[in-house]
Design a protein around this motif. Sequence first.
Motif, PDB file in Angstrom:
ATOM      1  N   ILE A  72       0.855  -1.184   0.000  1.00 16.10           N
ATOM      2  CA  ILE A  72       0.000   0.000   0.000  1.00 16.10           C
ATOM      3  C   ILE A  72       0.896   1.241   0.000  1.00 16.10           C
ATOM      4  O   ILE A  72       2.074   1.158   0.351  1.00 16.10           O
ATOM      5  N   SER A  73       0.313   2.362  -0.361  1.00 15.58           N
ATOM      6  CA  SER A  73       1.084   3.604  -0.450  1.00 15.58           C
ATOM      7  C   SER A  73       1.530   4.091   0.928  1.00 15.58           C
ATOM      8  O   SER A  73       0.931   3.751   1.949  1.00 15.58           O
ATOM      9  N   GLN A  74       2.556   4.914   0.920  1.00 18.40           N
ATOM     10  CA  GLN A  74       3.036   5.531   2.155  1.00 18.40           C
ATOM     11  C   GLN A  74       1.932   6.392   2.776  1.00 18.40           C
ATOM     12  O   GLN A  74       1.785   6.434   4.000  1.00 18.40           O
ATOM     13  N   GLU A  75       1.141   7.055   1.939  1.00 18.11           N
ATOM     14  CA  GLU A  75       0.053   7.888   2.437  1.00 18.11           C
ATOM     15  C   GLU A  75      -0.971   7.060   3.210  1.00 18.11           C
ATOM     16  O   GLU A  75      -1.443   7.479   4.274  1.00 18.11           O
ATOM     17  N   THR A  76      -1.308   5.886   2.696  1.00 20.34           N
ATOM     18  CA  THR A  76      -2.276   5.024   3.376  1.00 20.34           C
ATOM     19  C   THR A  76      -1.685   4.464   4.663  1.00 20.34           C
ATOM     20  O   THR A  76      -2.374   4.392   5.683  1.00 20.34           O
ATOM     21  N   GLN A  77      -0.415   4.085   4.622  1.00 17.26           N
ATOM     22  CA  GLN A  77       0.247   3.626   5.854  1.00 17.26           C
ATOM     23  C   GLN A  77       0.180   4.711   6.927  1.00 17.26           C
ATOM     24  O   GLN A  77      -0.165   4.436   8.084  1.00 17.26           O
ATOM     25  N   THR A  78       0.501   5.932   6.534  1.00 14.55           N
ATOM     26  CA  THR A  78       0.501   7.056   7.467  1.00 14.55           C
ATOM     27  C   THR A  78      -0.896   7.317   8.015  1.00 14.55           C
ATOM     28  O   THR A  78      -1.072   7.552   9.218  1.00 14.55           O
ATOM     29  N   GLU A  79      -1.907   7.247   7.164  1.00 16.69           N
ATOM     30  CA  GLU A  79      -3.280   7.489   7.601  1.00 16.69           C
ATOM     31  C   GLU A  79      -3.751   6.412   8.574  1.00 16.69           C
ATOM     32  O   GLU A  79      -4.385   6.710   9.590  1.00 16.69           O
ATOM     33  N   LEU A  80      -3.452   5.155   8.297  1.00 14.85           N
ATOM     34  CA  LEU A  80      -3.853   4.081   9.207  1.00 14.85           C
ATOM     35  C   LEU A  80      -3.155   4.202  10.563  1.00 14.85           C
ATOM     36  O   LEU A  80      -3.778   4.002  11.616  1.00 14.85           O
ATOM     37  N   ALA A  81      -1.881   4.563  10.547  1.00 11.13           N
ATOM     38  CA  ALA A  81      -1.145   4.769  11.804  1.00 11.13           C
ATOM     39  C   ALA A  81      -1.716   5.969  12.564  1.00 11.13           C
ATOM     40  O   ALA A  81      -1.861   5.926  13.796  1.00 11.13           O
ATOM     41  N   ARG A  82      -2.060   7.041  11.840  1.00 12.74           N
ATOM     42  CA  ARG A  82      -2.637   8.227  12.476  1.00 12.74           C
ATOM     43  C   ARG A  82      -3.964   7.894  13.142  1.00 12.74           C
ATOM     44  O   ARG A  82      -4.233   8.284  14.285  1.00 12.74           O
ATOM     45  N   GLU A 119     -11.810   2.067   2.814  1.00 11.68           N
ATOM     46  CA  GLU A 119     -12.117   1.991   1.382  1.00 11.68           C
ATOM     47  C   GLU A 119     -10.871   2.217   0.526  1.00 11.68           C
ATOM     48  O   GLU A 119     -10.656   1.525  -0.468  1.00 11.68           O
ATOM     49  N   VAL A 120     -10.040   3.181   0.899  1.00  7.61           N
ATOM     50  CA  VAL A 120      -8.792   3.421   0.172  1.00  7.61           C
ATOM     51  C   VAL A 120      -7.893   2.190   0.280  1.00  7.61           C
ATOM     52  O   VAL A 120      -7.305   1.744  -0.715  1.00  7.61           O
ATOM     53  N   LEU A 121      -7.794   1.629   1.465  1.00  8.83           N
ATOM     54  CA  LEU A 121      -6.983   0.425   1.680  1.00  8.83           C
ATOM     55  C   LEU A 121      -7.444  -0.712   0.769  1.00  8.83           C
ATOM     56  O   LEU A 121      -6.631  -1.350   0.097  1.00  8.83           O
ATOM     57  N   ARG A 122      -8.726  -0.959   0.738  1.00  8.81           N
ATOM     58  CA  ARG A 122      -9.259  -2.030  -0.118  1.00  8.81           C
ATOM     59  C   ARG A 122      -8.938  -1.786  -1.585  1.00  8.81           C
ATOM     60  O   ARG A 122      -8.584  -2.719  -2.306  1.00  8.81           O
ATOM     61  N   ARG A 123      -9.072  -0.544  -2.033  1.00 10.27           N
ATOM     62  CA  ARG A 123      -8.752  -0.224  -3.432  1.00 10.27           C
ATOM     63  C   ARG A 123      -7.278  -0.476  -3.722  1.00 10.27           C
ATOM     64  O   ARG A 123      -6.927  -1.037  -4.758  1.00 10.27           O
ATOM     65  N   GLU A 124      -6.402  -0.033  -2.812  1.00 13.53           N
ATOM     66  CA  GLU A 124      -4.966  -0.194  -3.043  1.00 13.53           C
ATOM     67  C   GLU A 124      -4.541  -1.655  -3.008  1.00 13.53           C
ATOM     68  O   GLU A 124      -3.680  -2.062  -3.786  1.00 13.53           O
ATOM     69  N   LEU A 125      -5.113  -2.444  -2.122  1.00 15.01           N
ATOM     70  CA  LEU A 125      -4.734  -3.855  -2.048  1.00 15.01           C
ATOM     71  C   LEU A 125      -5.238  -4.625  -3.262  1.00 15.01           C
ATOM     72  O   LEU A 125      -4.576  -5.540  -3.741  1.00 15.01           O
ATOM     73  N   GLY A 126      -6.402  -4.300  -3.749  1.00 17.25           N
ATOM     74  CA  GLY A 126      -6.918  -4.930  -4.958  1.00 17.25           C
ATOM     75  C   GLY A 126      -7.633  -6.243  -4.719  1.00 17.25           C
ATOM     76  O   GLY A 126      -7.961  -6.619  -3.595  1.00 17.25           O
ATOM     77  N   GLU A 127      -7.831  -6.959  -5.818  1.00 17.07           N
ATOM     78  CA  GLU A 127      -8.658  -8.161  -5.816  1.00 17.07           C
ATOM     79  C   GLU A 127      -8.069  -9.340  -5.052  1.00 17.07           C
ATOM     80  O   GLU A 127      -8.796 -10.234  -4.669  1.00 17.07           O
ATOM     81  N   GLY A 128      -6.778  -9.364  -4.840  1.00 18.21           N
ATOM     82  CA  GLY A 128      -6.162 -10.497  -4.157  1.00 18.21           C
ATOM     83  C   GLY A 128      -6.273 -10.443  -2.646  1.00 18.21           C
ATOM     84  O   GLY A 128      -5.696 -11.274  -1.949  1.00 18.21           O
ATOM     85  N   TRP A 129      -7.013  -9.479  -2.136  1.00 21.40           N
ATOM     86  CA  TRP A 129      -7.134  -9.275  -0.695  1.00 21.40           C
ATOM     87  C   TRP A 129      -8.592  -9.131  -0.289  1.00 21.40           C
ATOM     88  O   TRP A 129      -9.377  -8.522  -0.997  1.00 21.40           O
TER      89      TRP A 129
END
Length: 137
Positions: A72-82, A119-129
């Motif tokens: 996942i993107s650095q932005e999503t990692q940062t948002e989940l940690a925040r 929702e952003v996380l699901r989009r970034e991970l894609g169909e294999g998750w």
Amino acid sequence: MDHQAAFTDLNRLPDAMPRTQFAAWGTGKRVRRCSMIQHLRFFFEAGVDTPLWPEDMDSPYGYPCDLSRLPISQETQTELARLSQWYQSSIDWDYPPDPSPWPDEELQGFKQQAHAALEVLRRELGEGWIVRDESLL
């Protein structure tokens, strides 16, 4: 079913299914293999810096998930940690069983941002998750 029959069945997968090619051990033939689906649980926990938990405690992503190991993107990692850090302020640390010190407006804002991040996380991970929302928000 013998091993040769199992390999033959794998070769009959529909073309639309994702797979990789590899040599079957001991057969000298090439077979198709389906990609594995990864499963994560999404919820916030006291004292934890991530809302993601793999179903398998021996996951290569850690338990709980090390966000930097996920694709996942650095932005999503940062948002989940925040969000995980913000969640910690919802607990009365002097006596954790007490109700949350958050006013309703803060709880609603947290819920909205957590659902948006999911929702952003699901989009970034894609169909294999598959990411199951167990947040109770």
